[in-house]
Write an enzyme that holds these catalytic residues in place. Structure first.
Site, PDB file in Angstrom:
ATOM      1  N   THR A   1     -17.120  16.290  -7.177  1.00  0.00           N
ATOM      2  CA  THR A   1     -17.693  15.463  -6.110  1.00  0.00           C
ATOM      3  C   THR A   1     -18.556  16.273  -5.138  1.00  0.00           C
ATOM      4  O   THR A   1     -18.246  17.413  -4.808  1.00  0.00           O
ATOM      5  CB  THR A   1     -16.538  14.790  -5.329  1.00  0.00           C
ATOM      6  OG1 THR A   1     -15.752  14.046  -6.255  1.00  0.00           O
ATOM      7  CG2 THR A   1     -17.047  13.859  -4.243  1.00  0.00           C
TER       8      THR A   1
ATOM      9  N   ALA B   1     -22.736  12.501  -4.162  1.00  0.00           N
ATOM     10  CA  ALA B   1     -22.318  12.141  -5.529  1.00  0.00           C
ATOM     11  C   ALA B   1     -20.809  11.941  -5.588  1.00  0.00           C
ATOM     12  O   ALA B   1     -20.041  12.880  -5.808  1.00  0.00           O
ATOM     13  CB  ALA B   1     -22.735  13.242  -6.508  1.00  0.00           C
TER      14      ALA B   1
ATOM     15  N   ARG C   1      -5.914  10.772 -15.598  1.00  0.00           N
ATOM     16  CA  ARG C   1      -5.629   9.527 -14.856  1.00  0.00           C
ATOM     17  C   ARG C   1      -4.193   9.019 -15.033  1.00  0.00           C
ATOM     18  O   ARG C   1      -3.626   8.495 -14.065  1.00  0.00           O
ATOM     19  CB  ARG C   1      -6.651   8.440 -15.224  1.00  0.00           C
ATOM     20  CG  ARG C   1      -7.946   8.686 -14.481  1.00  0.00           C
ATOM     21  CD  ARG C   1      -8.969   7.592 -14.643  1.00  0.00           C
ATOM     22  NE  ARG C   1     -10.207   8.042 -14.038  1.00  0.00           N
ATOM     23  CZ  ARG C   1     -11.390   8.113 -14.652  1.00  0.00           C
ATOM     24  NH1 ARG C   1     -11.504   7.719 -15.911  1.00  0.00           N
ATOM     25  NH2 ARG C   1     -12.444   8.549 -14.013  1.00  0.00           N
TER      26      ARG C   1
ATOM     27  N   ARG D   1      20.842  -2.594   7.571  1.00  0.00           N
ATOM     28  CA  ARG D   1      20.335  -3.304   8.751  1.00  0.00           C
ATOM     29  C   ARG D   1      20.944  -4.707   8.842  1.00  0.00           C
ATOM     30  O   ARG D   1      20.837  -5.492   7.898  1.00  0.00           O
ATOM     31  CB  ARG D   1      18.799  -3.404   8.657  1.00  0.00           C
ATOM     32  CG  ARG D   1      18.152  -4.286   9.690  1.00  0.00           C
ATOM     33  CD  ARG D   1      18.225  -3.680  11.077  1.00  0.00           C
ATOM     34  NE  ARG D   1      17.460  -4.469  12.031  1.00  0.00           N
ATOM     35  CZ  ARG D   1      17.577  -4.341  13.343  1.00  0.00           C
ATOM     36  NH1 ARG D   1      18.420  -3.440  13.857  1.00  0.00           N
ATOM     37  NH2 ARG D   1      16.842  -5.069  14.143  1.00  0.00           N
TER      38      ARG D   1
ATOM     39  N   GLN E   1      17.514 -14.232   1.186  1.00  0.00           N
ATOM     40  CA  GLN E   1      16.847 -14.353  -0.110  1.00  0.00           C
ATOM     41  C   GLN E   1      15.381 -13.923  -0.057  1.00  0.00           C
ATOM     42  O   GLN E   1      14.855 -13.365  -1.024  1.00  0.00           O
ATOM     43  CB  GLN E   1      16.975 -15.782  -0.653  1.00  0.00           C
ATOM     44  CG  GLN E   1      16.762 -15.803  -2.148  1.00  0.00           C
ATOM     45  CD  GLN E   1      17.080 -17.143  -2.775  1.00  0.00           C
ATOM     46  OE1 GLN E   1      16.727 -18.188  -2.236  1.00  0.00           O
ATOM     47  NE2 GLN E   1      17.761 -17.115  -3.899  1.00  0.00           N
TER      48      GLN E   1
ATOM     49  N   ILE F   1       9.965  -4.463   4.893  1.00  0.00           N
ATOM     50  CA  ILE F   1      11.425  -4.628   4.869  1.00  0.00           C
ATOM     51  C   ILE F   1      12.092  -3.851   6.012  1.00  0.00           C
ATOM     52  O   ILE F   1      13.100  -4.284   6.561  1.00  0.00           O
ATOM     53  CB  ILE F   1      11.983  -4.238   3.479  1.00  0.00           C
ATOM     54  CG1 ILE F   1      11.619  -5.355   2.489  1.00  0.00           C
ATOM     55  CG2 ILE F   1      13.481  -3.987   3.509  1.00  0.00           C
ATOM     56  CD1 ILE F   1      11.989  -5.107   1.062  1.00  0.00           C
TER      57      ILE F   1
ATOM     58  N   GLY G   1       9.972  -3.148  12.355  1.00  0.00           N
ATOM     59  CA  GLY G   1       9.363  -2.215  13.330  1.00  0.00           C
ATOM     60  C   GLY G   1       9.634  -0.749  13.023  1.00  0.00           C
ATOM     61  O   GLY G   1       8.700   0.070  13.021  1.00  0.00           O
TER      62      GLY G   1
ATOM     63  N   GLU H   1     -10.228  10.213  -8.377  1.00  0.00           N
ATOM     64  CA  GLU H   1     -10.310  10.175  -9.857  1.00  0.00           C
ATOM     65  C   GLU H   1     -10.895   8.848 -10.358  1.00  0.00           C
ATOM     66  O   GLU H   1     -10.445   8.288 -11.364  1.00  0.00           O
ATOM     67  CB  GLU H   1      -8.953  10.490 -10.487  1.00  0.00           C
ATOM     68  CG  GLU H   1      -8.556  11.919 -10.164  1.00  0.00           C
ATOM     69  CD  GLU H   1      -7.575  12.516 -11.146  1.00  0.00           C
ATOM     70  OE1 GLU H   1      -7.536  12.102 -12.306  1.00  0.00           O
ATOM     71  OE2 GLU H   1      -6.870  13.452 -10.729  1.00  0.00           O
TER      72      GLU H   1
END
Ligand SMILES: Cc1cc2nc3c(=O)[nH]c(=O)nc-3n(C[C@H](O)[C@H](O)[C@H](O)COP(=O)(O)OP(=O)(O)OC[C@H]3O[C@@H](n4cnc5c(N)ncnc54)[C@H](O)[C@@H]3O)c2cc1C
Length: 385
Positions: free
Chosen positions: A125, A129, A242, A267, A278, A337, A340, A363
């Site tokens: 890179t 480019a 990759r 929690r 759920q 989940i 804060g 990549e």
């Protein structure tokens, strides 16, 4: 899910997990905060023979190939994507030598890489480019027994820390991409220095730097393959590496899912753990499903590469795009989940979400790779093979 690992692959997985849990987990937040390159951990990885995995046996490696490499990357990334990237980018830098080096070059460089004695990096890179890699301006002008390199590479992972660089430069600027060639350039070569060291959103323990070449003389014996092969080297290198980015994403998402499950059990709101809700269970279920699908695709791609097939452009791109989009979603849902606290640095999911983003960019961005997958699909004569 059972992936039927061989005894050797199971051993590699266990060793990588031990390094990750004993050496990376305790310091990952500190490395991220201080943007510190993990040299001590790199030395431990070398002592554990993790750098030997993908190097052929005749060059002091284990000859285990892409699948085992992905398994190791995944385990390391489960603890820290930044540290795991340093390890994965080393394989990326070694790939041009592995794929196109002659025996002398392989003896000289791959044995040192296998021992973990010298890290590598891949320099393609430039500021003008990125996705348009064909627009590179760095030149390699033949001059006697040398090439004289001039130009600047941008955003190079392991830049400054690695000692062996595989670099793409134009030996014939008039021929465009067919005028590009690949070189091995060693740190310390006169005329080769390092420019800006980037300050990043995530993967902050990994080094990302400019490579600056000013009248840097490189002996002709450091040319990989032959003149004009630079873009073939680039494409094959990226096709091969990759799945490793996919493995970074799978490991990262696995870590985030585990954190989210643990937190949801601890929690309490409305008088019970949030795991009893759920809506939370469905979020966890989606995370787990997407993660497993990505893992299966990454593993299948790595095994396809190891089987010796000639072309795996489409498979490599699919594994990278699917797994990295998955990791962005799964790490974001993990933060959700946590509520804060997930947004605070006190918990690892905040870092995981920051670390996830880059995997959709480097990549080959996921948009560019969708172009690649689309084109490969349309090239096929038969749609079901
Ligand atoms: C942390 C980090 C580490 C990196 N490590 C390395 C390394 O080790 N070696 C190396 O050589 N490079 C490395 N890179 C460079 C990386 O591969 C490029 O940043 C990436 O290919 C995108 O190029 P760009 O940043 O110039 O974005 P651009 O190419 O300018 O793209 C900008 C936006 O336009 C979109 N876009 C551009 N062209 C198209 C198109 N044809 N179709 C659809 N969308 C398009 C892109 O998807 C993107 O959203 C690294 C980059 C980062 C940030």
């Amino acid at each position: 899910m059972e992936y039927f690992l061989t005894e050797q692959q199971k051993l590699i997985k266990d060793i990588a997990r031990r390094v990750a849990e004993e050496r990376i987990l305790p310091v990952r937040a500190e490395l991220d905060e201080k943007e510190e390159f993990p040299w001590a951990i790199i030395k431990d990885m070398a002592a554990a023979d993790l750098f030997r995995i993908f190097i052929p046996e005749q060059y002091d490696g284990l000859g285990e190939g892409c699948f085992a490499l992905c398994v190791a990357i995944e385990e390391l990334s489960r603890a820290c994507c930044g540290v795991a990237l340093t390890y994965a980018a080393n394989a990326l830098g070694a790939m041009p030598i592995l794929l196109y080096g002659n025996d002398g070059q392989k003896q000289k460089y791959l044995t040192a890489i296998a021992a973990g004695a010298r890290l590598t990096a891949f320099g393609l890179t430039e500021s003008g480019a990125g996705s348009d890699a064909g627009a590179i301006k760095t030149t390699a002008a033949p001059d006697g027994d040398d090439y004289v390199i001039n130009g600047t590479k941008q955003f190079i992972t392991n830049g400054g820390e690695a000692e062996i660089y595989t670099v793409i430069a134009l030996t014939n600027p008039l021929k465009g991409t067919r005028g590009a060639s690949a070189f091995v350039i060693e740190k310390g070569t006169p005329g080769f220095t390092f420019g800006k060291k980037e300050k990043k959103m995530g993967i902050r323990s990994s080094a990302t730097s400019e490579l600056v070449f000013h009248n840097c003389r490189v002996p002709k014996e450091n040319l990989l393959g032959r003149e004009g092969l630079g873009f073939i080297v680039t494409l094959k290198t990226l096709d091969s590496s990759r799945p490793g980015v996919g493995a970074l994403a799978v490991g990262l998402a696995q870590g985030a899912l585990e954190e989210a499950v643990t937190y949801s059990r601890q929690r309490e709101q409305f008088g019970h753990p949030i795991s009893a809700i759920q809506a939370v269970q469905h979020l966890l279920a989606d995370m787990a499903m997407q993660l497993e699908a990505a893992r299966a695709l990454v593993y299948a791609t790595a095994r396809t590469i190891d089987s010796g097939v000639k072309s795996y452009t489409e498979e490599g791109a699919m594994a990278k795009v699917f797994a990295t989009d998955m990791a962005m979603k799964v790490t974001t849902d993990a933060v959700q989940i946590f509520g804060g606290p997930g947004y605070m640095r006190d918990y690892p999911v905040e870092k995981m979400m920051r670390d996830a983003k880059i995997n959709q960019i480097y990549e080959g961005t996921n948009q560019v790779l969708r172009n690649v997958i689309g084109l490969e699909l349309l090239k096929r004569k038969a749609l079901r093979e």
